[in-house]
Design a protein around this motif. Structure first.
Motif, PDB file in Angstrom:
ATOM      1  N   VAL A 142       0.832  -1.202   0.000  1.00 56.42           N
ATOM      2  CA  VAL A 142       0.000   0.000   0.000  1.00 56.42           C
ATOM      3  C   VAL A 142       0.866   1.251   0.000  1.00 56.42           C
ATOM      4  N   LEU A 143       1.913   1.250   0.796  1.00 55.77           N
ATOM      5  CA  LEU A 143       2.811   2.409   0.828  1.00 55.77           C
ATOM      6  C   LEU A 143       3.521   2.595  -0.512  1.00 55.77           C
ATOM      7  N   ALA A 144       3.945   1.493  -1.127  1.00 56.66           N
ATOM      8  CA  ALA A 144       4.586   1.602  -2.439  1.00 56.66           C
ATOM      9  C   ALA A 144       3.610   2.117  -3.491  1.00 56.66           C
ATOM     10  N   ALA A 145       2.341   1.692  -3.423  1.00 55.74           N
ATOM     11  CA  ALA A 145       1.344   2.181  -4.375  1.00 55.74           C
ATOM     12  C   ALA A 145       1.088   3.676  -4.194  1.00 55.74           C
ATOM     13  N   ILE A 146       1.088   4.133  -2.948  1.00 57.79           N
ATOM     14  CA  ILE A 146       0.897   5.563  -2.694  1.00 57.79           C
ATOM     15  C   ILE A 146       2.049   6.374  -3.268  1.00 57.79           C
TER      16      ILE A 146
END
Length: 209
Positions: free
Chosen positions: A43-47
């Motif tokens: 999720v952090l990488a997608a953000i």
């Protein structure tokens, strides 16, 4: 345009958008930093990857979506795009990740749950980050207007095509191609200067010899 109405609208949108952004972004950042769950790194990488997408790419689809929902020229269309700030989530996540873990663990031992940790331990310690995010969101909100349609022109305009090659006396350029010109009232008809034969014979007879 009334200056006071415009100032009131800008103030309402800025205050509401900034307050919602601070709440939503801080909650998302706290979940990514202090609540371990499966897929948090994804999720952090997608953000972070979504931050690479420029705003101009989603501006037209966002405008069409607001038009389909009937939100144009409303407060919602100006507030919703600024509720979630991807940069704000990453910024506050780094603030929370740098806090000592012993603070939240001590609160858990004393019986505090996740909400109490967020409300009474984390939020007071990340006030510099919240102030920075608030300034960024409020300043960015004044530079975008994707939910505002263009105002109608003061006078109705018609599209006229001019094919004449006469040059403009002011600019010296030829008036060719398409041009937008305001509608003007029709000019009154001019009386013809030619006279009939009966009028000329009557005037000739009235002239003394």
């Amino acid at each position: 345009m009334n200056v006071f109405v415009a100032f009131f609208n800008s103030t309402v949108v800025a205050v509401v958008a900034t307050a919602l952004a601070l709440v939503v972004c801080s909650m998302m950042a706290y979940a990514l930093a202090r609540l371990p769950f499966r897929g948090s790194a994804v999720v952090l990488a997608a953000i972070v990857l979504m931050m690479l997408v420029p705003t101009e790419v989603i501006l037209v689809p966002l405008f069409k979506q607001f038009a389909a929902l009937g939100l144009l020229n409303t407060y919602g269309a100006l507030i919703i795009p600024h509720v979630v700030s991807l940069f704000g989530v990453v910024l506050l996540r780094q603030f929370i990740a740098n806090l000592p873990v012993e603070l939240t663990e001590a609160a858990k031992i004393d019986g505090a749950n996740a909400w109490q940790n967020y409300r009474y331990i984390v939020l007071p310690l990340i006030r510099p980050g919240l102030a920075t995010l608030g300034i960024l969101v409020s300043s960015r909100r004044g530079t975008t207007s994707c939910g505002r349609s263009s105002p109608p022109p003061p006078r109705a305009c018609r599209r006229s095509r001019s094919r004449s090659s006469r040059s403009d006396p002011l600019t010296g350029t030829a008036n060719t191609g398409w041009s937008w010109r305001p509608r003007s009232s029709p000019s009154p008809r001019r009386c013809s200067s030619s006279s009939s034969p009966s009028d000329s014979s009557s005037r000739a007879s009235a002239t003394p010899v």
